[in-house]
Design a protein around this motif. Structure first.
Motif, PDB file in Angstrom:
ATOM      1  N   THR A 184       0.834  -1.202   0.000  1.00 34.76           N
ATOM      2  CA  THR A 184       0.000   0.000   0.000  1.00 34.76           C
ATOM      3  C   THR A 184       0.868   1.251   0.000  1.00 34.76           C
ATOM      4  O   THR A 184       0.518   2.259  -0.612  1.00 34.76           O
ATOM      5  N   ALA A 188       0.554   4.162  -2.877  1.00 33.57           N
ATOM      6  CA  ALA A 188       0.253   5.559  -2.578  1.00 33.57           C
ATOM      7  C   ALA A 188       1.251   6.502  -3.255  1.00 33.57           C
ATOM      8  O   ALA A 188       0.944   7.660  -3.511  1.00 33.57           O
ATOM      9  N   ARG A 189       2.455   6.013  -3.564  1.00 32.71           N
ATOM     10  CA  ARG A 189       3.480   6.863  -4.186  1.00 32.71           C
ATOM     11  C   ARG A 189       3.479   6.788  -5.710  1.00 32.71           C
ATOM     12  O   ARG A 189       4.162   7.571  -6.365  1.00 32.71           O
ATOM     13  N   HIS A 203      -9.678   7.164  -5.090  1.00 30.09           N
ATOM     14  CA  HIS A 203      -9.548   7.656  -3.716  1.00 30.09           C
ATOM     15  C   HIS A 203     -10.083   6.618  -2.731  1.00 30.09           C
ATOM     16  O   HIS A 203      -9.458   6.292  -1.730  1.00 30.09           O
ATOM     17  N   LEU A 206      -7.920   3.472  -2.363  1.00 30.22           N
ATOM     18  CA  LEU A 206      -6.770   3.713  -1.489  1.00 30.22           C
ATOM     19  C   LEU A 206      -7.214   3.798  -0.032  1.00 30.22           C
ATOM     20  O   LEU A 206      -6.558   3.262   0.859  1.00 30.22           O
ATOM     21  N   GLU A 207      -8.330   4.494   0.194  1.00 32.63           N
ATOM     22  CA  GLU A 207      -8.828   4.603   1.571  1.00 32.63           C
ATOM     23  C   GLU A 207      -9.156   3.227   2.150  1.00 32.63           C
ATOM     24  O   GLU A 207      -8.893   2.960   3.324  1.00 32.63           O
ATOM     25  N   VAL A 211      -4.888   4.060   3.054  1.00 31.16           N
ATOM     26  CA  VAL A 211      -4.079   5.197   2.585  1.00 31.16           C
ATOM     27  C   VAL A 211      -4.985   6.423   2.498  1.00 31.16           C
ATOM     28  O   VAL A 211      -5.917   6.452   1.697  1.00 31.16           O
ATOM     29  N   PHE A 215      -2.876  11.974  -3.650  1.00 30.21           N
ATOM     30  CA  PHE A 215      -1.936  11.113  -4.384  1.00 30.21           C
ATOM     31  C   PHE A 215      -1.791  11.665  -5.793  1.00 30.21           C
ATOM     32  O   PHE A 215      -2.685  12.327  -6.317  1.00 30.21           O
TER      33      PHE A 215
ATOM     34  N   ARG B  21      -7.922  17.900   1.018  1.00 29.39           N
ATOM     35  CA  ARG B  21      -6.735  17.312   0.411  1.00 29.39           C
ATOM     36  C   ARG B  21      -5.703  18.373   0.064  1.00 29.39           C
ATOM     37  O   ARG B  21      -4.505  18.146   0.150  1.00 29.39           O
TER      38      ARG B  21
END
Lengths: 296, 296
Positions: A184, A188-189, A203, A206-207, A211, A215, B21
């Motif tokens: 993860t 995220a990167r 979004h 990732l959440e 995360v 991003f 954000r």
């Protein structure tokens, strides 16, 4: 009582994208068509058309057009019951808002036979599944495929099933960004692809992995472009499974974290007083969606 | 002198699609970000942001954002020359308007390596090839792929080659509408698919065959949807050859009148003062387009 001669002139100008073609369709001179639209504007007290190339309806113009469409649908029903009234006019046009991913996948096969059989022309408006609904509320479309469940006043909503999305990337992208496996933190990167400012699928994905926050992402408001960008290794993104069965089978796209699909339920909204045609289309859609979408 | 602190706050809110954000990215509190945007509005004397979800820039807001992008591109060049200045900030974001058919075909493979190598994020705006140019004129995008040849003031234009379109339909559609072969009279009576009110490709094709005036058509503002509607037998339409090589090879789509392609020349417009990055991308695009598009 509204003057339908004037309303039909407005509809012809917008549908034919110009006064000249509208005049041809209506069998009138161009100045007669222009005169009718001006008269309509005098009646309602404000412009109904922006005189651009092609002419665009104003907000009020769109409300009037949606009324014209409702009247035409009801007229069509009447002609079915009283065949003598059928003047062999042009095919009916249905204005429908739909999310881009549905249009890129299951929509055309689901409606093709119906439209050909019933001589229906589609006037499709592409909107994100979260906002297409607003077109329905504004009375600009007769029906809508979107993610909202609750119908607006005067409309019905039926569940169609869900589009299944998978988080995918190209093998090259995975090798470059996740040499030690998809974590993860690495996800995220690495750059994502996002459809547009209303698209929060990435979004939320990732959440769901824990995360939070911003991003890096490309913005690409096109379903086909989204797949091309992902396949070309520009980013990872959530793509409808239906759209990329070939790419998945050939290994051109690979799921980042196996078996973590995201299902987005879709609903069909349509005017309650939209006549027989909309009701039949609804029946056809529900049957087709059973085969094409994911059932809960 | 403009206050760039305020401008960068506006850019972060729009790029991150929200104040929360944006605050994370800028390392500020949410109320500090909100304060900066309000200060900016007080300076320029009108709103720069519509407070919707997500926030949308006003016309003036978009002009300011385009200035921010130009400044960032120049800053990037400077950092290349003075490495001490490189703060390892986020990747550069290029806002580019592009026609849907390019995005659905050659664009991603042409730019993928460049974007990955240079750490560039794309912010794509999809516009018909005839109107994308207006975004360039309004200063809303740094570059544009469109059909207009003449550059706006401050920009350069380079020819990329042409997209080749063919008038296609499904075998079922052809059997139903052209049982005695494709005649221009039968073509004028059968439904077409048109991308949107700015798309006159089908009109011009019919005119080139001597058919003037209006014709029945579906409206489908999506490249992928256009192909799906055509493949499903809803209408005939002009489709980029590049997009349907598979369908053509498998016979799922057939050319109506053999060897009557329509070539649409495309141009790349970019800011003259857009810095080294835009110049390098231009070189890369021109080389890639040579392989992918049709040369005159």
């Amino acid at each position: 009582m509204l003057d339908y001669k004037l309303l039909f002139a407005l509809a012809a100008v917008v549908e034919q994208a110009g006064f000249e073609r509208a005049a041809l369709v209506l069998g009138l001179s161009q100045s007669a068509v222009s005169q009718r639209v001006k008269l309509l504007e005098a009646r309602v007290g404000e412009p109904v058309l922006v005189r651009a190339t092609p002419p665009q309806p104003t907000a009020l113009g769109r409300r009037l057009l949606s009324h014209v469409q409702q009247v035409r649908l009801l007229e069509r029903d009447l002609q079915g019951q009283v065949p003598a009234l059928d003047d062999g006019g042009p095919p009916e046009r249905l204005r429908i808002s739909i999310n881009a991913d549905s249009l890129a996948t299951w929509w055309a096969p689901a409606v093709a036979d119906f439209c050909a059989g019933q001589r229906v022309l589609l006037d499709l408006v592409v909107e994100d599944q979260e906002v297409g609904f607003n077109r329905m509320r504004a009375g600009e479309v007769a029906a809508s495929v979107c993610a909202a469940e609750r119908p607006v006043a005067g409309a019905r909503s039926v569940p169609l099933g869900a589009m299944r999305y998978r988080a995918l990337a190209s093998p090259g992208f995975i090798a470059r960004h996740f040499p030690n496996g998809v974590t993860t933190a690495a996800l995220a990167r690495s750059p994502a692809v996002v459809f547009g400012p209303d698209d929060f699928l990435q979004h939320r994905y990732l959440e769901s992995l824990g995360v939070a926050g911003a991003f890096a992402h490309h913005l690409c408001p096109s379903s086909e472009g989204f797949v091309r960008l992902t396949s070309a290794g520009l980013g990872w993104g959530l793509v409808p499974e239906l759209q990329v069965s070939g790419e998945l089978a050939r290994g051109e796209l690979v799921e980042l974290l196996p078996e973590r699909p995201v299902d987005v339920p879709l609903y069909w909204h349509y005017w309650r007083n939209g006549g027989e045609l909309l009701r039949e289309l609804t029946g056809q859609l529900v049957r087709a969606a059973e085969q094409l979408l994911v059932r809960e």
